[in-house]
Design a protein around this motif. Structure first.
Motif, PDB file in Angstrom:
ATOM      1  N   LYS A  19      26.753   6.276 -10.886  1.00 18.80           N
ATOM      2  CA  LYS A  19      27.240   5.273 -11.836  1.00 18.80           C
ATOM      3  C   LYS A  19      27.011   5.796 -13.248  1.00 18.80           C
ATOM      4  O   LYS A  19      25.908   6.169 -13.618  1.00 18.80           O
ATOM      5  CB  LYS A  19      26.493   3.959 -11.654  1.00 18.80           C
ATOM      6  N   ALA A  20      28.083   5.884 -14.025  1.00 23.03           N
ATOM      7  CA  ALA A  20      27.974   6.308 -15.418  1.00 23.03           C
ATOM      8  C   ALA A  20      28.032   5.083 -16.308  1.00 23.03           C
ATOM      9  O   ALA A  20      28.823   4.181 -16.076  1.00 23.03           O
ATOM     10  CB  ALA A  20      29.104   7.260 -15.775  1.00 23.03           C
ATOM     11  N   ILE A  21      27.185   5.066 -17.323  1.00 21.34           N
ATOM     12  CA  ILE A  21      27.107   3.932 -18.220  1.00 21.34           C
ATOM     13  C   ILE A  21      27.359   4.407 -19.640  1.00 21.34           C
ATOM     14  O   ILE A  21      26.772   5.374 -20.100  1.00 21.34           O
ATOM     15  CB  ILE A  21      25.712   3.273 -18.160  1.00 21.34           C
ATOM     16  N   LEU A  22      28.244   3.707 -20.350  1.00 18.31           N
ATOM     17  CA  LEU A  22      28.473   3.983 -21.763  1.00 18.31           C
ATOM     18  C   LEU A  22      28.280   2.690 -22.530  1.00 18.31           C
ATOM     19  O   LEU A  22      28.870   1.672 -22.191  1.00 18.31           O
ATOM     20  CB  LEU A  22      29.894   4.504 -22.001  1.00 18.31           C
ATOM     21  N   ALA A  23      27.458   2.730 -23.562  1.00 12.65           N
ATOM     22  CA  ALA A  23      27.283   1.554 -24.413  1.00 12.65           C
ATOM     23  C   ALA A  23      28.383   1.573 -25.459  1.00 12.65           C
ATOM     24  O   ALA A  23      28.202   2.011 -26.571  1.00 12.65           O
ATOM     25  CB  ALA A  23      25.913   1.554 -25.060  1.00 12.65           C
ATOM     26  N   GLU A  66      35.492  14.840 -25.367  1.00 15.08           N
ATOM     27  CA  GLU A  66      35.628  15.668 -24.177  1.00 15.08           C
ATOM     28  C   GLU A  66      34.239  16.226 -23.876  1.00 15.08           C
ATOM     29  O   GLU A  66      33.595  16.787 -24.755  1.00 15.08           O
ATOM     30  CB  GLU A  66      36.629  16.802 -24.387  1.00 15.08           C
ATOM     31  N   TYR A  67      33.786  16.030 -22.642  1.00 16.56           N
ATOM     32  CA  TYR A  67      32.419  16.435 -22.325  1.00 16.56           C
ATOM     33  C   TYR A  67      32.310  16.796 -20.851  1.00 16.56           C
ATOM     34  O   TYR A  67      33.134  16.404 -20.031  1.00 16.56           O
ATOM     35  CB  TYR A  67      31.421  15.321 -22.661  1.00 16.56           C
ATOM     36  N   THR A  68      31.277  17.539 -20.534  1.00 16.92           N
ATOM     37  CA  THR A  68      30.991  17.924 -19.153  1.00 16.92           C
ATOM     38  C   THR A  68      29.823  17.099 -18.645  1.00 16.92           C
ATOM     39  O   THR A  68      28.808  16.960 -19.330  1.00 16.92           O
ATOM     40  CB  THR A  68      30.661  19.421 -19.053  1.00 16.92           C
ATOM     41  N   SER A  69      29.970  16.552 -17.439  1.00 21.79           N
ATOM     42  CA  SER A  69      28.935  15.695 -16.877  1.00 21.79           C
ATOM     43  C   SER A  69      28.750  16.034 -15.407  1.00 21.79           C
ATOM     44  O   SER A  69      29.710  16.359 -14.709  1.00 21.79           O
ATOM     45  CB  SER A  69      29.325  14.224 -17.036  1.00 21.79           C
ATOM     46  N   ASP A  70      27.509  15.982 -14.951  1.00 26.71           N
ATOM     47  CA  ASP A  70      27.223  16.196 -13.536  1.00 26.71           C
ATOM     48  C   ASP A  70      26.062  15.301 -13.117  1.00 26.71           C
ATOM     49  O   ASP A  70      25.500  14.561 -13.923  1.00 26.71           O
ATOM     50  CB  ASP A  70      26.915  17.671 -13.237  1.00 26.71           C
ATOM     51  N   ARG A  71      25.720  15.372 -11.847  1.00 28.64           N
ATOM     52  CA  ARG A  71      24.651  14.528 -11.315  1.00 28.64           C
ATOM     53  C   ARG A  71      23.307  14.932 -11.906  1.00 28.64           C
ATOM     54  O   ARG A  71      22.910  16.095 -11.834  1.00 28.64           O
ATOM     55  CB  ARG A  71      24.595  14.669  -9.795  1.00 28.64           C
ATOM     56  N   PRO A  72      22.563  13.994 -12.503  1.00 30.08           N
ATOM     57  CA  PRO A  72      21.230  14.336 -13.005  1.00 30.08           C
ATOM     58  C   PRO A  72      20.266  14.586 -11.846  1.00 30.08           C
ATOM     59  O   PRO A  72      20.305  13.880 -10.836  1.00 30.08           O
ATOM     60  CB  PRO A  72      20.822  13.102 -13.813  1.00 30.08           C
ATOM     61  N   THR A  73      19.432  15.584 -11.993  1.00 30.85           N
ATOM     62  CA  THR A  73      18.453  15.901 -10.943  1.00 30.85           C
ATOM     63  C   THR A  73      17.107  15.261 -11.220  1.00 30.85           C
ATOM     64  O   THR A  73      16.268  15.164 -10.336  1.00 30.85           O
ATOM     65  CB  THR A  73      18.279  17.419 -10.825  1.00 30.85           C
ATOM     66  N   GLU A  74      16.898  14.839 -12.454  1.00 33.80           N
ATOM     67  CA  GLU A  74      15.661  14.157 -12.808  1.00 33.80           C
ATOM     68  C   GLU A  74      15.960  13.192 -13.943  1.00 33.80           C
ATOM     69  O   GLU A  74      16.957  13.360 -14.660  1.00 33.80           O
ATOM     70  CB  GLU A  74      14.579  15.155 -13.234  1.00 33.80           C
ATOM     71  N   PRO A  75      15.148  12.166 -14.107  1.00 37.13           N
ATOM     72  CA  PRO A  75      15.420  11.177 -15.152  1.00 37.13           C
ATOM     73  C   PRO A  75      15.490  11.838 -16.528  1.00 37.13           C
ATOM     74  O   PRO A  75      14.694  12.721 -16.848  1.00 37.13           O
ATOM     75  CB  PRO A  75      14.229  10.221 -15.054  1.00 37.13           C
ATOM     76  N   GLY A  76      16.454  11.408 -17.344  1.00 40.03           N
ATOM     77  CA  GLY A  76      16.605  11.949 -18.681  1.00 40.03           C
ATOM     78  C   GLY A  76      16.242  10.959 -19.758  1.00 40.03           C
ATOM     79  O   GLY A  76      16.606  11.132 -20.914  1.00 40.03           O
ATOM     80  N   PRO A  94      17.884   9.018 -10.548  1.00 37.95           N
ATOM     81  CA  PRO A  94      17.844   9.624 -11.882  1.00 37.95           C
ATOM     82  C   PRO A  94      18.975   9.109 -12.765  1.00 37.95           C
ATOM     83  O   PRO A  94      20.077   8.861 -12.312  1.00 37.95           O
ATOM     84  CB  PRO A  94      18.011  11.121 -11.584  1.00 37.95           C
ATOM     85  N   CYS A  95      18.674   8.970 -14.044  1.00 37.49           N
ATOM     86  CA  CYS A  95      19.650   8.423 -14.978  1.00 37.49           C
ATOM     87  C   CYS A  95      19.489   9.110 -16.324  1.00 37.49           C
ATOM     88  O   CYS A  95      18.373   9.445 -16.732  1.00 37.49           O
ATOM     89  CB  CYS A  95      19.436   6.915 -15.126  1.00 37.49           C
ATOM     90  N   ARG A  96      20.606   9.348 -17.001  1.00 34.96           N
ATOM     91  CA  ARG A  96      20.577   9.883 -18.362  1.00 34.96           C
ATOM     92  C   ARG A  96      21.865   9.483 -19.079  1.00 34.96           C
ATOM     93  O   ARG A  96      22.880   9.215 -18.451  1.00 34.96           O
ATOM     94  CB  ARG A  96      20.438  11.410 -18.354  1.00 34.96           C
ATOM     95  N   PRO A  97      21.849   9.426 -20.407  1.00 31.90           N
ATOM     96  CA  PRO A  97      23.074   9.122 -21.148  1.00 31.90           C
ATOM     97  C   PRO A  97      24.071  10.273 -21.016  1.00 31.90           C
ATOM     98  O   PRO A  97      23.693  11.417 -20.761  1.00 31.90           O
ATOM     99  CB  PRO A  97      22.591   8.981 -22.595  1.00 31.90           C
ATOM    100  N   GLU A  98      25.351   9.971 -21.195  1.00 35.34           N
ATOM    101  CA  GLU A  98      26.367  11.018 -21.240  1.00 35.34           C
ATOM    102  C   GLU A  98      26.221  11.781 -22.552  1.00 35.34           C
ATOM    103  O   GLU A  98      25.828  11.218 -23.582  1.00 35.34           O
ATOM    104  CB  GLU A  98      27.763  10.405 -21.130  1.00 35.34           C
ATOM    105  N   PRO A  99      26.535  13.085 -22.558  1.00 34.08           N
ATOM    106  CA  PRO A  99      26.318  13.917 -23.758  1.00 34.08           C
ATOM    107  C   PRO A  99      27.438  13.765 -24.783  1.00 34.08           C
ATOM    108  O   PRO A  99      28.146  14.724 -25.106  1.00 34.08           O
ATOM    109  CB  PRO A  99      26.268  15.336 -23.176  1.00 34.08           C
TER     110      PRO A  99
END
Length: 208
Positions: A19-23, A66-76, A94-99
């Motif tokens: 699940k990707a989240i964008l504020a 435009e950005y590259t995103s993949d599955r996080p392996t550890e919490p960011g 694991p969860c992290r913001p999109e870059p």
């Protein structure tokens, strides 16, 4: 309005989806400019690394990432700032913001939000990321363009590095009657990981 697209190979089914989240990217990026309230946007992405495009428009200001995103392996995200997915959607794992690169402007304007006509005028643009992104890449390039006729013709503006993720652009203003609708800006920034943002402000300021 916002749209998010993914490449064809990223749309294939996956045994693990995230699940990707964008504020509300545009709202967050432009809150200081137009006073928007951010919404929460949620969408599914495959686990595999892929290239994505996210586009928004807020009060005429358009932003395209435009950005590259993949599955996080550890919490960011630090424990003091929990992931919005945990708080809002009760997601686990694991969860992290999109870059996403956001842009902050110092337009160097007068108290009436105008700049002098018929001379060079410096502005400062800084790229930044959501605070919870652990080790964001450096912004390595910034291109600036200005328009004095409502976006019909865009003119390149010289830029130079002015500190970490910060660049200065020197805009040659025409005479006031040659830019009666004000100055439009189009800024494109790129970071070391190849993520980009292009933001167009139809009327950034007026001339006096």
């Amino acid at each position: 309005m916002s749209t998010e697209t993914s490449p064809t190979n990223a749309a294939e089914s996956s045994r693990w989806r995230r699940k990707a989240i964008l504020a509300a990217s545009a709202a967050v990026a432009m809150v200081a400019l137009v006073g928007c309230k951010a919404d929460v946007i949620s969408y599914d992405l495959p686990a595999e690394s892929a290239r994505y495009t996210f586009q928004t428009e807020t009060d005429g200001v358009t932003t395209a990432w435009e950005y590259t995103s993949d599955r996080p392996t550890e919490p960011g995200t630090p424990t003091s700032q929990p992931c919005i997915a945990d708080v809002v959607l009760k997601e686990t794992g694991p969860c992290r913001p999109e870059p996403l690169i956001f842009l902050r402007y110092d337009l160097g304007l007068g108290l009436d939000n105008t700049a002098e006509a018929d001379r060079f005028h410096p502005i400062t643009v800084t790229g930044y990321y959501q605070d919870r992104l652990g080790t964001p890449p450096a912004v390595t390039e910034l291109r600036a363009e200005a328009s004095f006729d409502g976006g019909k013709v865009w003119r390149p503006v010289s830029t130079e590095a002015a500190g970490k993720n910060t660049f200065t652009a020197r805009i040659k203003h025409p005479k006031r009657d040659q830019a009666s609708g004000g100055v439009a800006l189009r800024i494109t920034a790129t970071d070391r990981a190849g993520n980009t943002v292009e933001q167009t402000i139809p009327q950034a300021y007026r001339l006096r």
